[in-house]
Design a protein around this motif. Structure first.
Motif, PDB file in Angstrom:
ATOM      1  N   ALA A 119       0.857  -1.182   0.000  1.00  0.00           N
ATOM      2  CA  ALA A 119       0.000   0.000   0.000  1.00  0.00           C
ATOM      3  C   ALA A 119       0.887   1.223   0.000  1.00  0.00           C
ATOM      4  CB  ALA A 119      -0.904   0.017   1.222  1.00  0.00           C
ATOM      5  N   ALA A 120       0.602   2.136  -0.870  1.00  0.00           N
ATOM      6  CA  ALA A 120       1.405   3.351  -0.957  1.00  0.00           C
ATOM      7  C   ALA A 120       1.190   4.194   0.279  1.00  0.00           C
ATOM      8  CB  ALA A 120       1.026   4.144  -2.203  1.00  0.00           C
ATOM      9  N   SER A 121       2.281   4.679   0.822  1.00  0.00           N
ATOM     10  CA  SER A 121       2.175   5.569   1.969  1.00  0.00           C
ATOM     11  C   SER A 121       1.754   6.930   1.469  1.00  0.00           C
ATOM     12  CB  SER A 121       3.519   5.683   2.688  1.00  0.00           C
ATOM     13  OG  SER A 121       3.891   4.436   3.214  1.00  0.00           O
ATOM     14  N   GLY A 122       0.717   7.456   2.041  1.00  0.00           N
ATOM     15  CA  GLY A 122       0.258   8.774   1.640  1.00  0.00           C
ATOM     16  C   GLY A 122       1.130   9.847   2.235  1.00  0.00           C
ATOM     17  N   SER A 123       0.994  11.040   1.732  1.00  0.00           N
ATOM     18  CA  SER A 123       1.747  12.155   2.271  1.00  0.00           C
ATOM     19  C   SER A 123       0.822  13.050   3.056  1.00  0.00           C
ATOM     20  CB  SER A 123       2.388  12.965   1.144  1.00  0.00           C
ATOM     21  OG  SER A 123       3.432  12.251   0.558  1.00  0.00           O
ATOM     22  N   ALA A 124       1.107  13.168   4.310  1.00  0.00           N
ATOM     23  CA  ALA A 124       0.354  14.102   5.131  1.00  0.00           C
ATOM     24  C   ALA A 124       0.921  15.490   4.883  1.00  0.00           C
ATOM     25  CB  ALA A 124       0.494  13.732   6.606  1.00  0.00           C
ATOM     26  N   SER A 125       0.129  16.509   5.092  1.00  0.00           N
ATOM     27  CA  SER A 125       0.651  17.851   4.872  1.00  0.00           C
ATOM     28  C   SER A 125       1.773  18.099   5.858  1.00  0.00           C
ATOM     29  CB  SER A 125      -0.448  18.891   5.033  1.00  0.00           C
ATOM     30  OG  SER A 125      -0.820  18.995   6.374  1.00  0.00           O
ATOM     31  N   GLY A 126       2.856  18.672   5.368  1.00  0.00           N
ATOM     32  CA  GLY A 126       3.991  18.949   6.221  1.00  0.00           C
ATOM     33  C   GLY A 126       4.995  17.805   6.270  1.00  0.00           C
ATOM     34  N   GLU A 127       4.683  16.655   5.687  1.00  0.00           N
ATOM     35  CA  GLU A 127       5.618  15.537   5.697  1.00  0.00           C
ATOM     36  C   GLU A 127       6.753  15.841   4.733  1.00  0.00           C
ATOM     37  OE1 GLU A 127       5.673  10.822   4.715  1.00  0.00           O
ATOM     38  OE2 GLU A 127       3.803  11.718   5.364  1.00  0.00           O
ATOM     39  N   LYS A 128       7.964  15.502   5.139  1.00  0.00           N
ATOM     40  CA  LYS A 128       9.147  15.799   4.336  1.00  0.00           C
ATOM     41  C   LYS A 128       9.514  14.615   3.448  1.00  0.00           C
ATOM     42  CE  LYS A 128       9.466  19.649   6.527  1.00  0.00           C
ATOM     43  NZ  LYS A 128       8.984  20.842   5.937  1.00  0.00           N
ATOM     44  N   SER A 129       9.899  14.903   2.227  1.00  0.00           N
ATOM     45  CA  SER A 129      10.260  13.888   1.248  1.00  0.00           C
ATOM     46  C   SER A 129      11.765  13.631   1.294  1.00  0.00           C
ATOM     47  CB  SER A 129       9.868  14.363  -0.145  1.00  0.00           C
ATOM     48  OG  SER A 129      10.498  13.589  -1.131  1.00  0.00           O
ATOM     49  N   LYS A 130      12.148  12.352   1.333  1.00  0.00           N
ATOM     50  CA  LYS A 130      13.573  12.018   1.339  1.00  0.00           C
ATOM     51  C   LYS A 130      14.220  12.360  -0.001  1.00  0.00           C
ATOM     52  CE  LYS A 130      13.840   7.266  -0.232  1.00  0.00           C
ATOM     53  NZ  LYS A 130      14.409   5.972   0.040  1.00  0.00           N
ATOM     54  N   ILE A 131      13.459  12.286  -1.089  1.00  0.00           N
ATOM     55  CA  ILE A 131      14.021  12.602  -2.406  1.00  0.00           C
ATOM     56  C   ILE A 131      14.321  14.096  -2.516  1.00  0.00           C
ATOM     57  CG2 ILE A 131      13.531  12.633  -4.880  1.00  0.00           C
ATOM     58  CD1 ILE A 131      11.978  10.001  -4.419  1.00  0.00           C
ATOM     59  N   VAL A 132      13.394  14.916  -2.069  1.00  0.00           N
ATOM     60  CA  VAL A 132      13.626  16.372  -2.093  1.00  0.00           C
ATOM     61  C   VAL A 132      14.808  16.720  -1.199  1.00  0.00           C
ATOM     62  CG1 VAL A 132      12.640  18.610  -1.490  1.00  0.00           C
ATOM     63  CG2 VAL A 132      11.228  16.919  -2.650  1.00  0.00           C
ATOM     64  N   ALA A 133      14.833  16.163   0.027  1.00  0.00           N
ATOM     65  CA  ALA A 133      15.930  16.448   0.956  1.00  0.00           C
ATOM     66  C   ALA A 133      17.268  15.991   0.374  1.00  0.00           C
ATOM     67  CB  ALA A 133      15.674  15.777   2.303  1.00  0.00           C
ATOM     68  N   GLY A 134      17.287  14.803  -0.243  1.00  0.00           N
ATOM     69  CA  GLY A 134      18.521  14.293  -0.820  1.00  0.00           C
ATOM     70  C   GLY A 134      19.030  15.145  -1.969  1.00  0.00           C
ATOM     71  N   LEU A 135      18.126  15.543  -2.856  1.00  0.00           N
ATOM     72  CA  LEU A 135      18.539  16.370  -4.000  1.00  0.00           C
ATOM     73  C   LEU A 135      18.982  17.763  -3.557  1.00  0.00           C
ATOM     74  CD1 LEU A 135      15.901  15.282  -6.661  1.00  0.00           C
ATOM     75  CD2 LEU A 135      18.314  14.609  -6.501  1.00  0.00           C
ATOM     76  N   LEU A 136      18.282  18.314  -2.567  1.00  0.00           N
ATOM     77  CA  LEU A 136      18.710  19.616  -2.038  1.00  0.00           C
ATOM     78  C   LEU A 136      20.093  19.514  -1.412  1.00  0.00           C
ATOM     79  CD1 LEU A 136      15.426  20.990  -0.402  1.00  0.00           C
ATOM     80  CD2 LEU A 136      16.596  21.891  -2.414  1.00  0.00           C
ATOM     81  N   ALA A 137      20.348  18.412  -0.694  1.00  0.00           N
ATOM     82  CA  ALA A 137      21.657  18.232  -0.071  1.00  0.00           C
ATOM     83  C   ALA A 137      22.758  18.103  -1.121  1.00  0.00           C
ATOM     84  CB  ALA A 137      21.642  17.001   0.837  1.00  0.00           C
ATOM     85  N   ILE A 138      22.493  17.362  -2.179  1.00  0.00           N
ATOM     86  CA  ILE A 138      23.517  17.158  -3.210  1.00  0.00           C
ATOM     87  C   ILE A 138      23.806  18.436  -3.986  1.00  0.00           C
ATOM     88  CG2 ILE A 138      23.972  15.989  -5.413  1.00  0.00           C
ATOM     89  CD1 ILE A 138      22.570  13.509  -4.160  1.00  0.00           C
ATOM     90  N   PHE A 139      22.754  19.163  -4.385  1.00  0.00           N
ATOM     91  CA  PHE A 139      22.960  20.319  -5.261  1.00  0.00           C
ATOM     92  C   PHE A 139      23.094  21.660  -4.541  1.00  0.00           C
ATOM     93  CE2 PHE A 139      20.913  17.167  -8.061  1.00  0.00           C
ATOM     94  CZ  PHE A 139      21.948  17.035  -8.971  1.00  0.00           C
ATOM     95  N   LEU A 140      22.407  21.839  -3.411  1.00  0.00           N
ATOM     96  CA  LEU A 140      22.465  23.117  -2.690  1.00  0.00           C
ATOM     97  C   LEU A 140      22.869  22.954  -1.228  1.00  0.00           C
ATOM     98  CD1 LEU A 140      19.204  24.736  -4.100  1.00  0.00           C
ATOM     99  CD2 LEU A 140      21.550  25.274  -4.738  1.00  0.00           C
ATOM    100  N   GLY A 141      23.356  21.766  -0.886  1.00  0.00           N
ATOM    101  CA  GLY A 141      23.701  21.475   0.500  1.00  0.00           C
ATOM    102  C   GLY A 141      24.792  22.351   1.062  1.00  0.00           C
ATOM    103  N   TRP A 142      25.709  22.801   0.231  1.00  0.00           N
ATOM    104  CA  TRP A 142      26.784  23.665   0.713  1.00  0.00           C
ATOM    105  C   TRP A 142      26.249  24.975   1.280  1.00  0.00           C
ATOM    106  CZ3 TRP A 142      27.906  28.328  -1.776  1.00  0.00           C
ATOM    107  CH2 TRP A 142      27.253  28.522  -2.990  1.00  0.00           C
ATOM    108  N   LEU A 143      24.985  25.301   0.958  1.00  0.00           N
ATOM    109  CA  LEU A 143      24.324  26.470   1.546  1.00  0.00           C
ATOM    110  C   LEU A 143      23.376  26.085   2.685  1.00  0.00           C
ATOM    111  CD1 LEU A 143      23.486  28.481  -1.684  1.00  0.00           C
ATOM    112  CD2 LEU A 143      25.210  29.028   0.045  1.00  0.00           C
ATOM    113  N   GLY A 144      23.286  24.789   3.002  1.00  0.00           N
ATOM    114  CA  GLY A 144      22.446  24.335   4.106  1.00  0.00           C
ATOM    115  C   GLY A 144      20.968  24.280   3.792  1.00  0.00           C
ATOM    116  N   VAL A 145      20.609  24.342   2.521  1.00  0.00           N
ATOM    117  CA  VAL A 145      19.199  24.387   2.124  1.00  0.00           C
ATOM    118  C   VAL A 145      18.445  23.151   2.609  1.00  0.00           C
ATOM    119  CG1 VAL A 145      17.629  24.446   0.139  1.00  0.00           C
ATOM    120  CG2 VAL A 145      19.676  25.866   0.154  1.00  0.00           C
ATOM    121  N   HIS A 146      19.072  21.979   2.525  1.00  0.00           N
ATOM    122  CA  HIS A 146      18.403  20.747   2.968  1.00  0.00           C
ATOM    123  C   HIS A 146      18.131  20.760   4.466  1.00  0.00           C
ATOM    124  CE1 HIS A 146      22.652  20.009   3.644  1.00  0.00           C
ATOM    125  NE2 HIS A 146      22.379  18.907   4.328  1.00  0.00           N
TER     126      HIS A 146
END
Length: 156
Positions: free
Chosen positions: A67-94
């Motif tokens: 069963a697919a886990s739904g996204s509650a409002s305010g839930e953080k995505s690991k994919i978004v966090a990971g991509l932010l860390a890789i591309f903009l992490g040097w600025l602490g965006v993630h």
């Protein structure tokens, strides 16, 4: 009976499940099935209903496989966090995305002044962010949610 987790607080071990007909059942950590330690909001579950009147309780709660886990409002995505860390992490965006303000400010200052004044702190900051991005992306959804969203783990 089947339902969807509306919310689950790991610290208190309490939460709510809603069925398709809108009936709500309270749950406690002691009502979780064997081997189940975490429920995510929006997750489909199977449970045994109990209680009478307005006090409805869910016991023997198990997440449904596949069963697919739904996204509650305010839930953080690991994919978004990971991509932010890789591309903009040097600025602490993630870090800001995950709600970790202090580590975010530290990485932002290292990102700006580390490159400008001293190369080594800026380079170390970029490498740390890249590694964090890889860690975020390789964790299971449950581990990411438990460690970085609920557990509020700040580094690595």
């Amino acid at each position: 009976m089947r339902g969807k987790v509306l919310g689950f607080d790991v610290q208190t071990g309490k939460g709510t499940i809603s069925t398709e007909d809108g009936t709500r059942y309270s749950l406690t950590g002691s009502g979780l099935g064997a081997g189940v330690k975490l429920l995510m909001p929006g997750q489909e579950v199977d449970f045994i209903p109990g209680g009478e009147g307005e006090t409805k309780v869910a016991t023997e709660i198990f997440p449904l496989k596949g069963a697919a886990s739904g996204s509650a409002s305010g839930e953080k995505s690991k994919i978004v966090a990971g991509l932010l860390a890789i591309f903009l992490g040097w600025l602490g965006v993630h870090k800001f995305y995950l709600g970790r303000t202090t580590p975010g400010v530290i990485q932002l200052l290292l990102g700006i002044f580390g490159w400008w004044l001293f190369i080594i702190p800026g380079l170390a900051n970029a490498v740390i962010s890249f590694i964090e991005g890889i860690i975020y992306l390789t964790k299971s959804d449950e581990d990411f949610y438990e460690q970085y969203v609920v557990g509020e783990k700040a580094w690595f």
